[in-house]
Design an enzyme around this catalytic site. Structure first.
Site, mmCIF file in Angstrom:
data_model
loop_
_atom_site.group_PDB
_atom_site.id
_atom_site.type_symbol
_atom_site.label_atom_id
_atom_site.label_comp_id
_atom_site.label_asym_id
_atom_site.label_seq_id
_atom_site.Cartn_x
_atom_site.Cartn_y
_atom_site.Cartn_z
ATOM 1 N N GLY A 14 0.809 -1.211 0.000
ATOM 2 C CA GLY A 14 0.000 0.000 0.000
ATOM 3 C C GLY A 14 0.837 1.253 0.000
ATOM 4 N N SER A 16 1.662 3.613 -2.499
ATOM 5 C CA SER A 16 1.588 4.655 -3.523
ATOM 6 C C SER A 16 1.318 6.034 -2.941
ATOM 7 C CB SER A 16 0.508 4.310 -4.551
ATOM 8 O OG SER A 16 -0.765 4.257 -3.944
ATOM 9 N N ARG A 17 0.920 6.102 -1.649
ATOM 10 C CA ARG A 17 0.663 7.402 -1.027
ATOM 11 C C ARG A 17 0.646 7.231 0.492
ATOM 12 N NH1 ARG A 17 -5.739 8.893 -1.154
ATOM 13 N NH2 ARG A 17 -6.485 6.966 -0.215
ATOM 14 N N ASP A 67 -2.740 -6.365 -6.199
ATOM 15 C CA ASP A 67 -3.782 -6.242 -5.180
ATOM 16 C C ASP A 67 -3.438 -7.198 -4.046
ATOM 17 O OD1 ASP A 67 -6.022 -6.158 -3.599
ATOM 18 O OD2 ASP A 67 -7.442 -6.732 -5.174
ATOM 19 N N VAL A 68 -2.874 -6.679 -2.960
ATOM 20 C CA VAL A 68 -2.423 -7.551 -1.878
ATOM 21 C C VAL A 68 -3.555 -7.987 -0.955
ATOM 22 C CG1 VAL A 68 -0.048 -6.725 -1.911
ATOM 23 C CG2 VAL A 68 -1.723 -5.605 -0.417
ATOM 24 N N ASN A 94 1.033 -2.318 5.237
ATOM 25 C CA ASN A 94 0.307 -1.053 5.329
ATOM 26 C C ASN A 94 -0.892 -1.056 4.382
ATOM 27 O OD1 ASN A 94 -0.185 1.843 5.818
ATOM 28 N ND2 ASN A 94 0.437 2.034 3.693
ATOM 29 N N SER A 146 -3.253 1.408 14.205
ATOM 30 C CA SER A 146 -3.872 2.698 14.487
ATOM 31 C C SER A 146 -4.065 2.831 15.987
ATOM 32 C CB SER A 146 -5.244 2.794 13.789
ATOM 33 O OG SER A 146 -5.987 3.906 14.251
ATOM 34 N N TYR A 158 -13.178 -0.929 11.269
ATOM 35 C CA TYR A 158 -11.786 -0.475 11.286
ATOM 36 C C TYR A 158 -11.173 -0.717 12.661
ATOM 37 C CZ TYR A 158 -7.834 2.759 10.643
ATOM 38 O OH TYR A 158 -6.582 3.314 10.546
ATOM 39 N N LYS A 162 -7.967 -3.214 13.127
ATOM 40 C CA LYS A 162 -6.679 -2.711 13.597
ATOM 41 C C LYS A 162 -6.296 -3.317 14.950
ATOM 42 C CE LYS A 162 -5.544 -0.249 10.100
ATOM 43 N NZ LYS A 162 -4.379 -0.659 9.267
#
Length: 259
Positions: A14, A16-17, A67-68, A94, A146, A158, A162
């Site tokens: 993950g 790319s940003r 696509d992981v 990530n 998180s 979420y 996490k």
């Protein structure tokens, strides 16, 4: 401080940003050879340039479209990394996803999607990467969790995903210590970057977000991705050789947890 990471091979999922990109840049700046991966080709190519710039030499950067959240995507990233760099020393998990809302309106499909795109990528990538680390005599895994895996907050799916990642990191740390593989989780607070969830909320309702910052963030600002990325690089390094099984908050004192 030299973190002793020169020529180590790192995979950041993950990436790319946001936090993944920041982690990849911090590792590359320390001399790691880094594999980036993401689903979007255009964003991945921009990230590849940013990480190459951070490294000062693009020769040590590999970008893989995958696509992981799917087992075959994980395997593709591992295979490309080992074929290109000869092994794996570091894995940064990530990826994360939130779906649904409260108990009554959140469907089984939304729960499944959230777990499939948060917890299972960390499980699968670790499972495939660990044998490569064992062959090299050790390694380091960091899972980006998180503060809302450490305490209540955020969407229910979420929060649960996490929390499971933090538990997974602790369990793996115990299991893999004999193989000289350290495993930790990093628990960021509210981090602002363009295109991220806090950025989108800020664009939609700047007054409400300004009130949130004043109320919830003691330093009066959001965190920056590089503030997380630098902690990730440290935890992956020999400088953190006696840190394993920890959940490290990087939140500017946002969280309420005592541990």
């Amino acid at each position: 401080m030299d973190l002793g990471l020169k020529d180590k091979v790192a995979i950041v999922t993950g990436s790319s940003r946001g936090l993944g990109l920041a982690s990849a840049k911090s590792l590359a700046a320390e001399g790691c050879r880094v594999c980036l991966c993401a689903r979007g080709e255009a964003g991945l190519r921009e990230a590849e340039k940013a990480v190459s710039d951070a490294a000062g030499d693009g020769a040590g950067v590999l970008a893989v479209t995958a696509d992981v959240s799917r087992p075959e995507g994980v395997q593709h990233v591992i295979d490309r990394t080992t074929a290109t760099f000869g092994g794996i020393d570091i894995l940064v998990n990530n990826v994360g996803f939130a779906a649904g809302g409260g108990l009554l309106e959140t469907t089984d499909a939304e729960w499944t999607e959230a777990i499939d795109q948060t917890l299972f990528p960390s499980i699968r990538a670790s499972r495939v990467a660990v044998p490569h680390m064992q062959r090299r005599g050790g390694g380091a895994i960091v899972i980006i969790a998180s503060i809302f895996g450490r305490e209540a907050g955020g969407r229910m799916t979420y929060n649960a995903g996490k929390a499971a990642e933090i538990s997974l990191a602790k369990s793996l740390a115990k299991q893999l210590a004999a193989s000289n593989i350290r495993v930790n989780s990093v628990s960021p607070g509210s981090i602002l970057f363009e295109g991220g969830s806090w950025w989108r909320r800020q664009q939609a309702d700047p007054i409400a977000i300004a009130e949130f910052v004043k109320r919830e963030l003691p330093f009066g600002r959001f965190g920056r991705p590089e503030e997380v990325g630098d902690v990730v690089a440290f935890l992956c390094s020999p400088r953190a050789s006696w840190i394993s099984g920890a959940s490290v908050p990087v939140d500017g004192c946002q969280s309420r947890s005592l541990i």
